[in-house]
Scaffold this motif. Structure first.
Motif, PDB file in Angstrom:
ATOM      1  N   LYS A   8       1.077  -1.148   0.171  1.00 21.36           N
ATOM      2  CA  LYS A   8       0.200  -0.184   0.178  1.00 21.36           C
ATOM      3  C   LYS A   8       1.019   1.155  -0.065  1.00 21.36           C
ATOM      4  N   ASN A  16     -11.526   4.529   0.956  1.00 18.74           N
ATOM      5  CA  ASN A  16     -11.348   3.127  -0.322  1.00 18.74           C
ATOM      6  C   ASN A  16     -10.210   3.670  -0.845  1.00 18.74           C
ATOM      7  N   CYS A  18      -6.810   3.974  -1.973  1.00 22.19           N
ATOM      8  CA  CYS A  18      -5.627   3.780  -1.938  1.00 22.19           C
ATOM      9  C   CYS A  18      -5.574   3.241  -2.760  1.00 22.19           C
ATOM     10  N   TYR A  20      -2.095   0.754  -4.646  1.00 25.53           N
ATOM     11  CA  TYR A  20      -1.333  -0.902  -4.501  1.00 25.53           C
ATOM     12  C   TYR A  20       0.249  -0.764  -5.071  1.00 25.53           C
ATOM     13  N   SER A  34      -7.330   0.796  -4.672  1.00 28.79           N
ATOM     14  CA  SER A  34      -8.427  -0.135  -3.796  1.00 28.79           C
ATOM     15  C   SER A  34      -9.834  -0.121  -4.009  1.00 28.79           C
ATOM     16  N   PRO A  37     -10.026  -4.068  -7.530  1.00 23.69           N
ATOM     17  CA  PRO A  37      -8.533  -4.168  -7.152  1.00 23.69           C
ATOM     18  C   PRO A  37      -8.179  -5.320  -8.064  1.00 23.69           C
TER      19      PRO A  37
END
Length: 66
Positions: A8, A16, A18, A20, A34, A37
């Protein structure tokens, strides 16, 4: 793919939205959000570095305006 394969972003908060990142090898970087995904962007370290440098330099600021 395991959740442990993804790191992350340190700039992502607790919500929510985010980001990655995951490296398959030295030539392939994967990015995902996020909220979605299963949607994964694949790039190279060189291309991602150029994008980050451009964003930091303000060269992409015009993309956020209508």
């Amino acid at each position: 793919m395991s959740a442990r394969d993804w790191q992350k972003s340190s700039f992502s908060g607790e919500g929510n939205a985010c980001l990655y990142i995951s490296a398959l090898d030295h030539a392939t970087i994967r990015l995902r959000e996020s909220d979605e995904p299963d949607t994964i962007l694949t790039t190279t370290p060189t291309t991602l570095s150029a994008l980050i440098r451009s964003a930091k330099a303000g060269q992409l600021d015009h993309l956020g305006t209508a």
